[in-house]
Design a protein around this motif. Structure first.
Motif, PDB file in Angstrom:
ATOM      1  N   PHE A  19      38.185  35.544  54.873  1.00  0.00           N
ATOM      2  CA  PHE A  19      39.631  35.439  54.693  1.00  0.00           C
ATOM      3  C   PHE A  19      40.037  35.892  53.297  1.00  0.00           C
ATOM      4  CE2 PHE A  19      43.493  33.261  53.439  1.00  0.00           C
ATOM      5  CZ  PHE A  19      44.326  33.445  54.529  1.00  0.00           C
ATOM      6  N   GLN A  20      39.338  35.420  52.286  1.00  0.00           N
ATOM      7  CA  GLN A  20      39.693  35.780  50.914  1.00  0.00           C
ATOM      8  C   GLN A  20      39.386  37.251  50.621  1.00  0.00           C
ATOM      9  OE1 GLN A  20      41.517  33.956  49.013  1.00  0.00           O
ATOM     10  NE2 GLN A  20      41.458  32.143  50.335  1.00  0.00           N
ATOM     11  N   ALA A  21      38.368  37.806  51.275  1.00  0.00           N
ATOM     12  CA  ALA A  21      38.077  39.230  51.111  1.00  0.00           C
ATOM     13  C   ALA A  21      39.237  40.072  51.639  1.00  0.00           C
ATOM     14  CB  ALA A  21      36.781  39.593  51.821  1.00  0.00           C
ATOM     15  N   ILE A  22      39.802  39.658  52.783  1.00  0.00           N
ATOM     16  CA  ILE A  22      40.963  40.366  53.326  1.00  0.00           C
ATOM     17  C   ILE A  22      42.156  40.226  52.382  1.00  0.00           C
ATOM     18  CG2 ILE A  22      42.639  40.374  55.217  1.00  0.00           C
ATOM     19  CD1 ILE A  22      40.312  39.480  57.049  1.00  0.00           C
ATOM     20  N   TRP A  23      42.352  39.010  51.853  1.00  0.00           N
ATOM     21  CA  TRP A  23      43.477  38.766  50.945  1.00  0.00           C
ATOM     22  C   TRP A  23      43.404  39.675  49.720  1.00  0.00           C
ATOM     23  CZ3 TRP A  23      47.938  36.136  51.145  1.00  0.00           C
ATOM     24  CH2 TRP A  23      48.622  35.925  49.954  1.00  0.00           C
ATOM     25  N   ARG A  24      42.191  39.921  49.234  1.00  0.00           N
ATOM     26  CA  ARG A  24      42.003  40.710  48.024  1.00  0.00           C
ATOM     27  C   ARG A  24      41.781  42.198  48.312  1.00  0.00           C
ATOM     28  NH1 ARG A  24      39.439  37.782  43.442  1.00  0.00           N
ATOM     29  NH2 ARG A  24      40.042  35.595  43.606  1.00  0.00           N
ATOM     30  N   SER A  25      41.794  42.590  49.564  1.00  0.00           N
ATOM     31  CA  SER A  25      41.387  43.951  49.921  1.00  0.00           C
ATOM     32  C   SER A  25      42.310  45.027  49.351  1.00  0.00           C
ATOM     33  CB  SER A  25      41.294  44.094  51.438  1.00  0.00           C
ATOM     34  OG  SER A  25      42.560  43.869  52.045  1.00  0.00           O
ATOM     35  N   GLY A  26      43.570  44.697  49.116  1.00  0.00           N
ATOM     36  CA  GLY A  26      44.499  45.683  48.567  1.00  0.00           C
ATOM     37  C   GLY A  26      44.555  45.702  47.059  1.00  0.00           C
ATOM     38  N   THR A  27      43.673  44.962  46.405  1.00  0.00           N
ATOM     39  CA  THR A  27      43.687  44.873  44.951  1.00  0.00           C
ATOM     40  C   THR A  27      42.820  45.968  44.347  1.00  0.00           C
ATOM     41  OG1 THR A  27      43.954  42.471  45.100  1.00  0.00           O
ATOM     42  CG2 THR A  27      43.243  43.377  42.975  1.00  0.00           C
ATOM     43  N   ASP A  28      43.409  46.812  43.519  1.00  0.00           N
ATOM     44  CA  ASP A  28      42.661  47.874  42.856  1.00  0.00           C
ATOM     45  C   ASP A  28      41.789  47.296  41.751  1.00  0.00           C
ATOM     46  OD1 ASP A  28      43.825  49.827  44.445  1.00  0.00           O
ATOM     47  OD2 ASP A  28      45.510  50.103  43.064  1.00  0.00           O
ATOM     48  N   GLU A  29      40.766  48.018  41.402  1.00  0.00           N
ATOM     49  CA  GLU A  29      39.870  47.586  40.343  1.00  0.00           C
ATOM     50  C   GLU A  29      40.653  47.386  39.044  1.00  0.00           C
ATOM     51  OE1 GLU A  29      35.719  48.979  38.123  1.00  0.00           O
ATOM     52  OE2 GLU A  29      36.537  50.137  39.802  1.00  0.00           O
ATOM     53  N   GLY A  30      40.419  46.253  38.413  1.00  0.00           N
ATOM     54  CA  GLY A  30      41.109  45.937  37.170  1.00  0.00           C
ATOM     55  C   GLY A  30      42.426  45.222  37.356  1.00  0.00           C
ATOM     56  N   GLU A  31      42.901  45.104  38.602  1.00  0.00           N
ATOM     57  CA  GLU A  31      44.140  44.399  38.882  1.00  0.00           C
ATOM     58  C   GLU A  31      43.844  42.978  39.357  1.00  0.00           C
ATOM     59  OE1 GLU A  31      46.493  46.480  41.696  1.00  0.00           O
ATOM     60  OE2 GLU A  31      47.121  48.030  40.274  1.00  0.00           O
ATOM     61  N   LEU A  32      44.818  42.113  39.179  1.00  0.00           N
ATOM     62  CA  LEU A  32      44.695  40.745  39.667  1.00  0.00           C
ATOM     63  C   LEU A  32      45.067  40.681  41.139  1.00  0.00           C
ATOM     64  CD1 LEU A  32      46.355  38.832  36.694  1.00  0.00           C
ATOM     65  CD2 LEU A  32      43.924  38.826  37.290  1.00  0.00           C
ATOM     66  N   PRO A  33      44.371  39.863  41.920  1.00  0.00           N
ATOM     67  CA  PRO A  33      44.756  39.692  43.325  1.00  0.00           C
ATOM     68  C   PRO A  33      46.113  39.000  43.420  1.00  0.00           C
ATOM     69  CG  PRO A  33      43.054  38.125  42.720  1.00  0.00           C
ATOM     70  CD  PRO A  33      43.201  39.047  41.555  1.00  0.00           C
ATOM     71  N   PRO A  34      46.820  39.158  44.531  1.00  0.00           N
ATOM     72  CA  PRO A  34      48.145  38.550  44.636  1.00  0.00           C
ATOM     73  C   PRO A  34      48.096  37.026  44.570  1.00  0.00           C
ATOM     74  CG  PRO A  34      47.583  39.809  46.631  1.00  0.00           C
ATOM     75  CD  PRO A  34      46.421  39.893  45.713  1.00  0.00           C
ATOM     76  N   ALA A  35      49.103  36.464  43.901  1.00  0.00           N
ATOM     77  CA  ALA A  35      49.257  35.008  43.807  1.00  0.00           C
ATOM     78  C   ALA A  35      50.747  34.682  43.931  1.00  0.00           C
ATOM     79  CB  ALA A  35      48.680  34.480  42.491  1.00  0.00           C
ATOM     80  N   GLN A  69      46.595  30.439  45.820  1.00  0.00           N
ATOM     81  CA  GLN A  69      47.540  31.477  45.413  1.00  0.00           C
ATOM     82  C   GLN A  69      48.903  30.909  45.008  1.00  0.00           C
ATOM     83  OE1 GLN A  69      45.600  31.752  48.198  1.00  0.00           O
ATOM     84  NE2 GLN A  69      44.293  33.526  47.745  1.00  0.00           N
ATOM     85  N   GLY A  70      49.428  29.985  45.828  1.00  0.00           N
ATOM     86  CA  GLY A  70      50.724  29.405  45.498  1.00  0.00           C
ATOM     87  C   GLY A  70      50.685  28.581  44.236  1.00  0.00           C
ATOM     88  N   SER A  71      49.591  27.857  44.028  1.00  0.00           N
ATOM     89  CA  SER A  71      49.454  27.043  42.817  1.00  0.00           C
ATOM     90  C   SER A  71      49.401  27.921  41.576  1.00  0.00           C
ATOM     91  CB  SER A  71      48.174  26.195  42.890  1.00  0.00           C
ATOM     92  OG  SER A  71      48.207  25.315  43.980  1.00  0.00           O
ATOM     93  N   VAL A  72      48.578  28.963  41.629  1.00  0.00           N
ATOM     94  CA  VAL A  72      48.427  29.853  40.476  1.00  0.00           C
ATOM     95  C   VAL A  72      49.733  30.603  40.206  1.00  0.00           C
ATOM     96  CG1 VAL A  72      47.247  31.938  39.664  1.00  0.00           C
ATOM     97  CG2 VAL A  72      45.936  30.069  40.682  1.00  0.00           C
ATOM     98  N   GLY A  73      50.369  31.097  41.268  1.00  0.00           N
ATOM     99  CA  GLY A  73      51.632  31.800  41.084  1.00  0.00           C
ATOM    100  C   GLY A  73      52.716  30.920  40.514  1.00  0.00           C
ATOM    101  N   THR A  74      52.733  29.655  40.895  1.00  0.00           N
ATOM    102  CA  THR A  74      53.744  28.731  40.375  1.00  0.00           C
ATOM    103  C   THR A  74      53.415  28.321  38.947  1.00  0.00           C
ATOM    104  OG1 THR A  74      54.169  27.970  42.633  1.00  0.00           O
ATOM    105  CG2 THR A  74      54.977  26.581  40.851  1.00  0.00           C
ATOM    106  N   ALA A  75      52.130  28.208  38.610  1.00  0.00           N
ATOM    107  CA  ALA A  75      51.748  27.978  37.217  1.00  0.00           C
ATOM    108  C   ALA A  75      52.189  29.143  36.344  1.00  0.00           C
ATOM    109  CB  ALA A  75      50.238  27.774  37.114  1.00  0.00           C
ATOM    110  N   GLU A  76      52.119  30.362  36.869  1.00  0.00           N
ATOM    111  CA  GLU A  76      52.582  31.543  36.154  1.00  0.00           C
ATOM    112  C   GLU A  76      54.069  31.451  35.827  1.00  0.00           C
ATOM    113  OE1 GLU A  76      51.215  35.485  35.942  1.00  0.00           O
ATOM    114  OE2 GLU A  76      50.181  33.952  34.760  1.00  0.00           O
ATOM    115  N   LEU A  77      54.823  30.766  36.683  1.00  0.00           N
ATOM    116  CA  LEU A  77      56.266  30.609  36.467  1.00  0.00           C
ATOM    117  C   LEU A  77      56.590  29.472  35.504  1.00  0.00           C
ATOM    118  CD1 LEU A  77      57.609  31.106  40.108  1.00  0.00           C
ATOM    119  CD2 LEU A  77      57.579  32.771  38.245  1.00  0.00           C
ATOM    120  N   GLY A  78      55.560  28.753  35.033  1.00  0.00           N
ATOM    121  CA  GLY A  78      55.782  27.735  34.017  1.00  0.00           C
ATOM    122  C   GLY A  78      55.716  26.306  34.482  1.00  0.00           C
ATOM    123  N   ALA A  79      55.393  26.059  35.760  1.00  0.00           N
ATOM    124  CA  ALA A  79      55.233  24.675  36.215  1.00  0.00           C
ATOM    125  C   ALA A  79      54.073  24.020  35.471  1.00  0.00           C
ATOM    126  CB  ALA A  79      54.985  24.629  37.713  1.00  0.00           C
TER     127      ALA A  79
END
Length: 256
Positions: A19-35, A69-79
């Motif tokens: 599942f996580q491999a599919i989630w990260r499959s569109g991430t280019d080298e050097g980029e962060l996976p979606p969160a 992903q939701g936790s990390v993305g929300t931490a990015e927003l300052g929670a």
């Protein structure tokens, strides 16, 4: 924890790597996976400033956080602080890796959404994305969400839209029963020992359960697939009927 929940947990532990491999499959080298965060500007339905101005500085918990992903993305927003809870330990390993990749502060705890290992009145904001449809005892899970929120706390609950789940996509017909909450069995892959068991509750049932748990529902959003904003349905490989129904339903609710 019920036998059904234990079976779903076994599946998620087994499925986690793929599942996580599919989630990260569109991430280019050097980029962060979606969160993605449910509070970001591009979240389904967008932010709701009339309900929640910002998550910055707010204590936040993600219920059924999976790979975090939701936790990390929300931490990015300052929670702050940020806590993610999930019953699958293998998923949480990916959540901790994602936290380190983003360099944010988030805590990940193993536990079930029907019996949260968290104190009362601890959080200002909570969310759950595509997790509560796998919970047999919805009332208990919503009661736990209410318990850990402070009075006036905001809860964003998102699940797959039951009409979308009832479709037979290839034939364009309704193969399931909108009024049958389940459980429904989904075979993820024949190689896995378990099937996924879900509950396709009606919008009315979800809304009523939130009210019964002590929430005031402030907004209900039925949204289409993200790609509809950038692509015409005929330019995708998805069956055309999937563009005619909402993909998920999202409730913005406030703890009373």
């Amino acid at each position: 924890m019920s036998d059904l929940r234990r079976a779903n947990r076994r599946l998620w532990n087994e499925w986690s790597d793929d599942f996580q491999a599919i989630w990260r499959s569109g991430t280019d080298e050097g980029e962060l996976p979606p969160a993605p965060s449910p509070f970001a500007d591009d979240a389904p339905g967008g932010p709701q400033p009339g309900i929640l101005d910002s998550v910055e500085g707010q204590a936040y918990v993600e219920l059924g956080c999976g790979g975090g992903q939701g936790s990390v993305g929300t931490a990015e927003l300052g929670a702050d602080p940020v806590v993610g809870v999930d019953f699958a330990g293998d998923q949480l390993q990916y959540a901790r890796e994602l936290r380190e990749e983003y360099g944010v502060d988030a805590q990940f705890v193993q536990g079930d959404v029907t019996d949260l290992p968290l104190p009362d009145d601890r959080f200002d904001v909570a969310s759950s994305e595509a997790a509560f449809q796998m919970v047999p005892d919805l009332d208990t899970a919503l009661g736990e969400a209410h318990r850990v929120l402070r009075e006036g706390g905001v809860f964003v609950l998102s699940v797959p839209h039951p009409l979308n789940e009832a479709l037979e996509a290839e034939s364009g017909t309704v193969g399931g029963d909108y009024l049958d909450p389940g459980p429904r069995e989904i075979t993820i892959d024949e190689e896995y020992d378990e099937v996924l068991r879900t509950f396709d509750r009606s919008i009315a049932d979800l809304h009523g359960a939130l009210l019964d748990a002590g929430f005031a529902v402030r907004r209900l959003i039925e949204h289409q697939r993200h790609a509809v904003e950038a692509n015409e349905p005929e330019e995708t490989d998805l069956p055309e009927v999937l563009w005619r129904v909402p993909q998920s339903v999202r409730f913005w609710a406030v703890a009373r």
